[in-house]
Design a protein around this motif. Structure first.
Motif, mmCIF file in Angstrom:
data_model
loop_
_atom_site.group_PDB
_atom_site.id
_atom_site.type_symbol
_atom_site.label_atom_id
_atom_site.label_comp_id
_atom_site.label_asym_id
_atom_site.label_seq_id
_atom_site.Cartn_x
_atom_site.Cartn_y
_atom_site.Cartn_z
ATOM 1 N N ARG A 16 28.281 -20.118 -1.963
ATOM 2 C CA ARG A 16 27.817 -20.537 -0.494
ATOM 3 C C ARG A 16 29.065 -20.355 0.454
ATOM 4 O O ARG A 16 30.075 -21.054 -0.172
ATOM 5 C CB ARG A 16 27.006 -21.605 -0.182
ATOM 6 C CG ARG A 16 25.697 -21.390 -1.080
ATOM 7 C CD ARG A 16 24.980 -22.647 -0.484
ATOM 8 N NE ARG A 16 24.627 -22.856 0.864
ATOM 9 C CZ ARG A 16 24.686 -24.131 1.667
ATOM 10 N NH1 ARG A 16 24.736 -25.094 1.131
ATOM 11 N NH2 ARG A 16 24.695 -24.023 2.849
ATOM 12 N N GLN A 18 31.664 -21.902 2.916
ATOM 13 C CA GLN A 18 31.905 -22.916 3.849
ATOM 14 C C GLN A 18 32.970 -22.755 4.459
ATOM 15 O O GLN A 18 33.778 -21.913 4.345
ATOM 16 C CB GLN A 18 32.068 -24.320 2.814
ATOM 17 C CG GLN A 18 31.073 -24.587 1.848
ATOM 18 C CD GLN A 18 29.718 -25.375 2.473
ATOM 19 O OE1 GLN A 18 30.077 -26.062 3.080
ATOM 20 N NE2 GLN A 18 28.631 -25.287 1.838
ATOM 21 N N TYR A 19 33.341 -23.780 5.550
ATOM 22 C CA TYR A 19 34.167 -23.648 6.394
ATOM 23 C C TYR A 19 35.266 -24.756 6.296
ATOM 24 O O TYR A 19 34.783 -25.740 6.425
ATOM 25 C CB TYR A 19 33.843 -23.367 7.794
ATOM 26 C CG TYR A 19 32.903 -22.235 7.870
ATOM 27 C CD1 TYR A 19 33.489 -20.771 8.138
ATOM 28 C CD2 TYR A 19 31.628 -22.282 7.951
ATOM 29 C CE1 TYR A 19 32.915 -19.798 8.153
ATOM 30 C CE2 TYR A 19 30.878 -21.225 8.052
ATOM 31 C CZ TYR A 19 31.398 -20.102 8.239
ATOM 32 O OH TYR A 19 30.577 -18.881 8.451
ATOM 33 N N GLN A 36 32.943 -28.081 6.395
ATOM 34 C CA GLN A 36 31.494 -27.885 6.998
ATOM 35 C C GLN A 36 30.845 -26.613 6.532
ATOM 36 O O GLN A 36 31.488 -25.739 6.045
ATOM 37 C CB GLN A 36 31.658 -28.007 8.396
ATOM 38 C CG GLN A 36 32.108 -29.413 9.017
ATOM 39 C CD GLN A 36 32.057 -29.296 10.414
ATOM 40 O OE1 GLN A 36 30.964 -29.859 10.852
ATOM 41 N NE2 GLN A 36 33.183 -29.071 11.306
ATOM 42 N N SER A 37 29.475 -26.911 6.756
ATOM 43 C CA SER A 37 28.759 -25.596 6.242
ATOM 44 C C SER A 37 28.803 -24.589 7.392
ATOM 45 O O SER A 37 28.012 -23.218 7.305
ATOM 46 C CB SER A 37 27.458 -26.102 5.810
ATOM 47 O OG SER A 37 26.778 -26.452 6.819
ATOM 48 N N ARG A 38 28.979 -24.896 8.765
ATOM 49 C CA ARG A 38 28.828 -23.979 9.988
ATOM 50 C C ARG A 38 30.092 -23.935 10.523
ATOM 51 O O ARG A 38 31.060 -24.651 10.587
ATOM 52 C CB ARG A 38 27.770 -24.910 10.770
ATOM 53 C CG ARG A 38 26.459 -24.849 10.090
ATOM 54 C CD ARG A 38 25.351 -24.929 11.033
ATOM 55 N NE ARG A 38 23.942 -25.420 10.537
ATOM 56 C CZ ARG A 38 23.309 -24.411 10.065
ATOM 57 N NH1 ARG A 38 23.477 -23.354 10.252
ATOM 58 N NH2 ARG A 38 22.063 -24.949 9.612
ATOM 59 N N ARG A 39 30.085 -22.936 11.540
ATOM 60 C CA ARG A 39 31.202 -22.569 12.404
ATOM 61 C C ARG A 39 30.964 -22.342 13.736
ATOM 62 O O ARG A 39 31.367 -21.615 14.579
ATOM 63 C CB ARG A 39 32.138 -21.457 11.742
ATOM 64 C CG ARG A 39 33.331 -21.268 12.173
ATOM 65 C CD ARG A 39 34.001 -20.041 11.665
ATOM 66 N NE ARG A 39 34.037 -18.905 12.532
ATOM 67 C CZ ARG A 39 34.555 -17.731 12.133
ATOM 68 N NH1 ARG A 39 35.449 -17.502 11.261
ATOM 69 N NH2 ARG A 39 34.584 -16.706 13.287
ATOM 70 N N ASN A 40 30.123 -23.355 14.283
ATOM 71 C CA ASN A 40 29.587 -23.208 15.700
ATOM 72 C C ASN A 40 30.156 -24.153 16.425
ATOM 73 O O ASN A 40 30.991 -25.053 16.124
ATOM 74 C CB ASN A 40 28.038 -23.327 15.643
ATOM 75 C CG ASN A 40 27.534 -24.547 14.923
ATOM 76 O OD1 ASN A 40 28.163 -25.444 14.814
ATOM 77 N ND2 ASN A 40 26.249 -24.579 14.737
ATOM 78 N N ARG A 42 28.637 -26.881 17.460
ATOM 79 C CA ARG A 42 28.497 -28.643 17.068
ATOM 80 C C ARG A 42 29.632 -29.025 15.900
ATOM 81 O O ARG A 42 30.031 -29.870 15.918
ATOM 82 C CB ARG A 42 26.983 -28.791 16.596
ATOM 83 C CG ARG A 42 26.186 -28.693 17.825
ATOM 84 C CD ARG A 42 24.736 -28.784 17.324
ATOM 85 N NE ARG A 42 24.454 -30.201 16.440
ATOM 86 C CZ ARG A 42 23.529 -30.515 15.791
ATOM 87 N NH1 ARG A 42 22.641 -29.588 15.672
ATOM 88 N NH2 ARG A 42 23.404 -31.725 15.320
ATOM 89 N N ALA A 43 29.928 -28.003 15.125
ATOM 90 C CA ALA A 43 31.013 -28.034 14.048
ATOM 91 C C ALA A 43 32.140 -28.497 14.717
ATOM 92 O O ALA A 43 32.976 -29.329 14.045
ATOM 93 C CB ALA A 43 30.908 -26.863 13.144
ATOM 94 N N SER A 69 33.815 -21.201 19.648
ATOM 95 C CA SER A 69 33.378 -22.642 19.454
ATOM 96 C C SER A 69 34.421 -23.628 20.000
ATOM 97 O O SER A 69 33.965 -24.756 20.257
ATOM 98 C CB SER A 69 33.199 -22.988 18.091
ATOM 99 O OG SER A 69 32.267 -21.947 17.412
#
Length: 157
Positions: A16, A18-19, A36-40, A42-43, A69
């Motif tokens: 998976r 991850q960032y 973190q698992s996201r790069r948006n 909120r992250a 972001s």
């Protein structure tokens, strides 16, 4: 330093993506790391809050790449100038030891494992990395022996 360079890196953990978010100061010292698992947006907000909470001060300048972001998170968390594009080499270069270490360890087993390891690896690496080009040989040797002496005292070797 009062100039921080922010960047993120893609890391594969158990197949998976991850960032790995990283903040580096103007001298190249790692300030903070977050996996973190996201790069948006909120992250990015979560990373900014963790970074500011750990440092206790707001930087004069934030330098990022052109990820969308960052400006969105920057407006909601930090009030100051945000600069981007072409100035972020310091953060890009700080990812190299992490990549080398990850290959030696044959990848990270989980995001929590990566977070634990990298949160310690960054500050310890700062201790041993001395700007050789700024020093005479005598001072460089002195600055290299002091961290090793402390490391041996702490680890009881």
């Amino acid at each position: 330093g009062d100039t921080w360079h922010l960047d993120e890196l893609f890391v594969k953990i158990r197949g998976r993506q991850q960032y790995l978010w990283r903040a580096v100061d103007e001298d190249g010292d790692v300030i903070d790391i977050l996996v973190q698992s996201r790069r948006n947006r909120r992250a990015a907000i979560r990373f900014f809050r963790k970074l500011l909470k750990g440092q206790g001060c707001v930087p004069r300048r934030l330098i990022t790449d052109k990820l969308r972001s960052y400006p969105a998170a920057h407006r909601s968390v930090v009030r100051g100038p945000l600069q981007d594009k072409y100035a972020n080499n310091r953060a890009e270069v700080s990812h190299q030891p992490t990549g080398q270490r990850e290959r030696q360890m044959r990848r990270f087993k989980s995001a929590a494992h990566a977070q634990r390891f990298l949160s310690v690896h960054g500050p310890v690496q700062n201790l041993f990395r001395v700007g050789r080009y700024l020093l005479r040989a005598v001072h460089h040797r002195l600055l290299r022996t002091q961290p090793f002496r402390v490391w041996h005292e702490v680890t009881c070797v």
